[in-house]
Write an enzyme that holds these catalytic residues in place. Structure first.
Site, PDB file in Angstrom:
ATOM      1  N   TYR A  51      55.181  41.701  43.620  1.00 31.38           N
ATOM      2  CA  TYR A  51      54.673  42.258  44.886  1.00 31.38           C
ATOM      3  C   TYR A  51      54.946  43.753  44.911  1.00 31.38           C
ATOM      4  O   TYR A  51      56.042  44.185  44.551  1.00 31.38           O
ATOM      5  CB  TYR A  51      55.381  41.594  46.078  1.00 31.38           C
ATOM      6  CG  TYR A  51      54.522  40.537  46.743  1.00 31.38           C
ATOM      7  CD1 TYR A  51      53.292  40.888  47.287  1.00 31.38           C
ATOM      8  CD2 TYR A  51      54.945  39.214  46.824  1.00 31.38           C
ATOM      9  CE1 TYR A  51      52.489  39.927  47.878  1.00 31.38           C
ATOM     10  CE2 TYR A  51      54.145  38.254  47.429  1.00 31.38           C
ATOM     11  CZ  TYR A  51      52.917  38.627  47.958  1.00 31.38           C
ATOM     12  OH  TYR A  51      52.120  37.689  48.546  1.00 31.38           O
ATOM     13  N   GLU A  53      53.599  46.147  47.713  1.00 26.26           N
ATOM     14  CA  GLU A  53      52.936  46.783  48.863  1.00 26.26           C
ATOM     15  C   GLU A  53      53.329  48.256  48.945  1.00 26.26           C
ATOM     16  O   GLU A  53      54.508  48.595  48.786  1.00 26.26           O
ATOM     17  CB  GLU A  53      53.342  46.099  50.176  1.00 26.26           C
ATOM     18  CG  GLU A  53      52.695  44.761  50.374  1.00 26.26           C
ATOM     19  CD  GLU A  53      53.598  43.615  49.958  1.00 26.26           C
ATOM     20  OE1 GLU A  53      54.403  43.806  49.029  1.00 26.26           O
ATOM     21  OE2 GLU A  53      53.490  42.547  50.583  1.00 26.26           O
ATOM     22  N   ASP A 196      28.038  53.723  46.860  1.00 27.79           N
ATOM     23  CA  ASP A 196      28.617  52.561  46.181  1.00 27.79           C
ATOM     24  C   ASP A 196      28.008  52.535  44.772  1.00 27.79           C
ATOM     25  O   ASP A 196      26.863  52.119  44.590  1.00 27.79           O
ATOM     26  CB  ASP A 196      28.244  51.309  46.984  1.00 27.79           C
ATOM     27  CG  ASP A 196      28.662  50.015  46.305  1.00 27.79           C
ATOM     28  OD1 ASP A 196      29.056  50.058  45.125  1.00 27.79           O
ATOM     29  OD2 ASP A 196      28.579  48.963  46.956  1.00 27.79           O
ATOM     30  N   THR A 222      33.009  48.784  41.851  1.00 27.91           N
ATOM     31  CA  THR A 222      33.764  47.719  41.202  1.00 27.91           C
ATOM     32  C   THR A 222      34.140  48.259  39.829  1.00 27.91           C
ATOM     33  O   THR A 222      33.609  49.280  39.387  1.00 27.91           O
ATOM     34  CB  THR A 222      32.923  46.441  41.012  1.00 27.91           C
ATOM     35  OG1 THR A 222      31.696  46.794  40.374  1.00 27.91           O
ATOM     36  CG2 THR A 222      32.641  45.751  42.318  1.00 27.91           C
ATOM     37  N   LYS A 225      31.686  45.966  36.041  1.00 21.20           N
ATOM     38  CA  LYS A 225      30.278  45.902  35.649  1.00 21.20           C
ATOM     39  C   LYS A 225      30.092  46.808  34.423  1.00 21.20           C
ATOM     40  O   LYS A 225      30.668  46.531  33.380  1.00 21.20           O
ATOM     41  CB  LYS A 225      29.392  46.271  36.837  1.00 21.20           C
ATOM     42  CG  LYS A 225      29.546  45.293  38.020  1.00 21.20           C
ATOM     43  CD  LYS A 225      28.565  45.587  39.123  1.00 21.20           C
ATOM     44  CE  LYS A 225      28.594  44.543  40.225  1.00 21.20           C
ATOM     45  NZ  LYS A 225      29.573  44.836  41.289  1.00 21.20           N
ATOM     46  N   ARG A 231      37.813  42.397  36.785  1.00 26.40           N
ATOM     47  CA  ARG A 231      37.173  42.174  38.081  1.00 26.40           C
ATOM     48  C   ARG A 231      38.008  42.873  39.157  1.00 26.40           C
ATOM     49  O   ARG A 231      39.170  42.517  39.378  1.00 26.40           O
ATOM     50  CB  ARG A 231      37.186  40.657  38.315  1.00 26.40           C
ATOM     51  CG  ARG A 231      36.265  40.108  39.347  1.00 26.40           C
ATOM     52  CD  ARG A 231      35.914  38.682  39.000  1.00 26.40           C
ATOM     53  NE  ARG A 231      34.918  38.711  37.954  1.00 26.40           N
ATOM     54  CZ  ARG A 231      33.624  38.934  38.169  1.00 26.40           C
ATOM     55  NH1 ARG A 231      33.163  39.129  39.378  1.00 26.40           N
ATOM     56  NH2 ARG A 231      32.788  38.951  37.165  1.00 26.40           N
TER      57      ARG A 231
HETATM   58  N1  DSN Z   1      27.242  40.247  42.782  1.00 28.52           N
HETATM   59  C1  DSN Z   1      27.020  41.593  42.333  1.00 28.52           C
HETATM   60  C2  DSN Z   1      25.754  41.755  41.582  1.00 28.52           C
HETATM   61  O1  DSN Z   1      25.419  40.847  40.836  1.00 28.52           O
HETATM   62  O2  DSN Z   1      25.102  42.779  41.674  1.00 28.52           O
HETATM   63  C3  DSN Z   1      27.071  42.578  43.444  1.00 28.52           C
HETATM   64  O3  DSN Z   1      28.142  42.355  44.262  1.00 28.52           O
END
Ligand code: DSN
Length: 414
Positions: A51, A53, A196, A222, A225, A231
């Site tokens: 933990y 925080e 984003d 994120t 990707k 993730r």
């Molecule tokens: N689920 C993602 C996508 O496939 O684009 C976006 O959050």
């Protein structure tokens, strides 16, 4: 995974099944990728036990010597990659990162302008089924017939609705944005601008697309990707928003950060700083361009006129009379994984829309180049045109497996 194998055969068997599926399947979901084994090791490290925080140097629990090290590494590497003034690496994923920004900057009822979902936007940019849409007032802009964002319409909306926040970003939009136009509209109407970049973060980190970080007040992403990390999520912002963002992340919205994830982010950002990542990002763009050209040759209609990034959005129903769902199911049978997707103002519903979204980041990680992309485009066409012909689908499946075996992944995992 020798301990898992010995202790829990059910989970082990499922993990091995998933490994085989990934090894033998053609992954074309635009938001997926294969992380390195070093990233996997960091994810599975003992940081999962801790933990922490708070933030490096200011934690609420003791024993933070090593969590501070990895979190600071992740922050410093992200700053270097994107030239950000301030970085928070704790958001658990993209949706939480966006909700944290809304919580940091907005009061209930405040207005946000964001991109319409069927025009490529994201659920968390104001779709009525989401929590933020029930708290804030979202107004959604669209693209024009030529596939570009209607910046005149966007400015008109901003002038009319006077939003506190203007959102850029997408999960199925394929064209490059005009960063300066967003910045100018934000400045003129005194709205905060946020981008984003979840889908294209790796392309930006690899310098294959221009960096929006200098132009926007806030940038969320994120990390799993095109950036090819674990993730997770991340928020970058101008220094003047740093305290608000940090407070909204913890204690505002989340509890303890997942430091095994943060450690894996640090590893992935270290990889993205290497020269080889630039080659990877450039190859993604080349591969997507070839996919666009080949699919058009096969008679498919591409939305937004084509692509400037890592994916294409295809109107399969308009092109071949096969629905997005039928295409997704048939392609799954031949080992090609992708997702059905709405097209702009889709007359069909989200569960069986007109389109499919096709992305190349994962196959590019495997080393596939233009030649293989041409084969993939042909398989997509042949599968869709023969979606009721099981014999033909079996033949294609064999060819897909054979190509995947030529570009192996995770050979040492067992
Ligand atoms: N689920 C993602 C996508 O496939 O684009 C976006 O959050």
């Amino acid at each position: 995974m020798k301990n898992l194998k010995k202790q829990d055969s059910q989970v082990y068997k499922a993990a091995m099944g998933e490994l085989k599926r990934q090894q033998e399947g053609m992954e074309l979901i635009a938001s997926e990728n294969y992380v390195s084994e070093a990233v996997l090791e960091a994810l599975g490290s003992v940081f999962t036990n801790k933990y922490s925080e708070g933030y490096p140097g200011h934690r609420y629990y003791g024993g933070q010597k090593y969590t501070d090290t990895v979190e600071q590494l992740a922050i410093d590497r992200a700053k270097k990659l994107f030239g950000a003034e301030h970085v928070n690496v704790q958001p658990h994923s993209g949706a939480p990162a966006n909700i944290i920004v809304y919580y940091a900057l907005l009061k209930p009822g405040d207005t946000v302008v964001g991109m319409d979902l069927s025009h490529g936007g994201h659920l968390t940019h104001g779709h009525p089924v989401t929590l933020p849409a029930n708290i804030y007032n979202f107004v959604r802009y669209k693209t024009k017939a030529d596939g570009l964002i209607d910046y005149k319409e966007l400015e008109k909306m901003v002038k009319t609705y006077r939003p506190k926040l203007i959102l850029a970003g997408f999960s199925a939009y394929t064209r490059q944005l005009d960063y300066e136009k967003f910045q100018a509209i934000g400045k003129k109407y005194k709205a905060v601008t946020m981008f984003d970049i979840a889908h294209i973060a790796g392309l930006i980190a690899g310098k294959a697309l221009p960096n929006p970080v200098p132009y926007f007040d806030i940038v969320t992403t994120t990390t799993h990707k095109t950036l090819r990390g674990p993730r997770g999520g991340m928020i970058m912002c101008k220094e003047k928003y740093a305290k608000l963002i940090d407070k909204a992340t913890f204690p505002g919205f989340q509890g303890g950060p997942h430091e095994n994830n943060v450690a894996a982010k640090a590893v992935a950002f270290g990889e993205a700083l290497q020269p080889s990542f630039k080659t990877y990002a450039k190859q993604i763009i080349k591969n997507a361009k070839v996919l666009e050209i080949e699919l058009k040759k096969h008679g498919f209609k591409l939305m937004f006129g084509g692509t400037d990034n890592h994916m294409v959005l295809v109107d399969v129903f308009g092109s071949k009379g096969v629905t997005g769902k039928e295409a997704e199911v048939a392609l799954d049978k031949v080992g090609i994984t992708l997702n059905k997707n709405m097209i702009p103002d889709d007359p069909r519903g989200p569960m069986d829309p007109s389109g499919i979204r096709v992305g190349v980041p994962a196959v590019t990680t495997r080393g596939m180049k233009e030649k293989e992309i041409r084969m993939i485009a042909k398989w997509i066409n042949d599968t869709i045109e023969n979606h009721k012909n099981e014999k033909k689908l079996k033949e294609i499946h064999k060819e897909v497996i054979a190509l995947c075996k030529q570009f192996p992944i995770y050979e040492n995992l067992k």
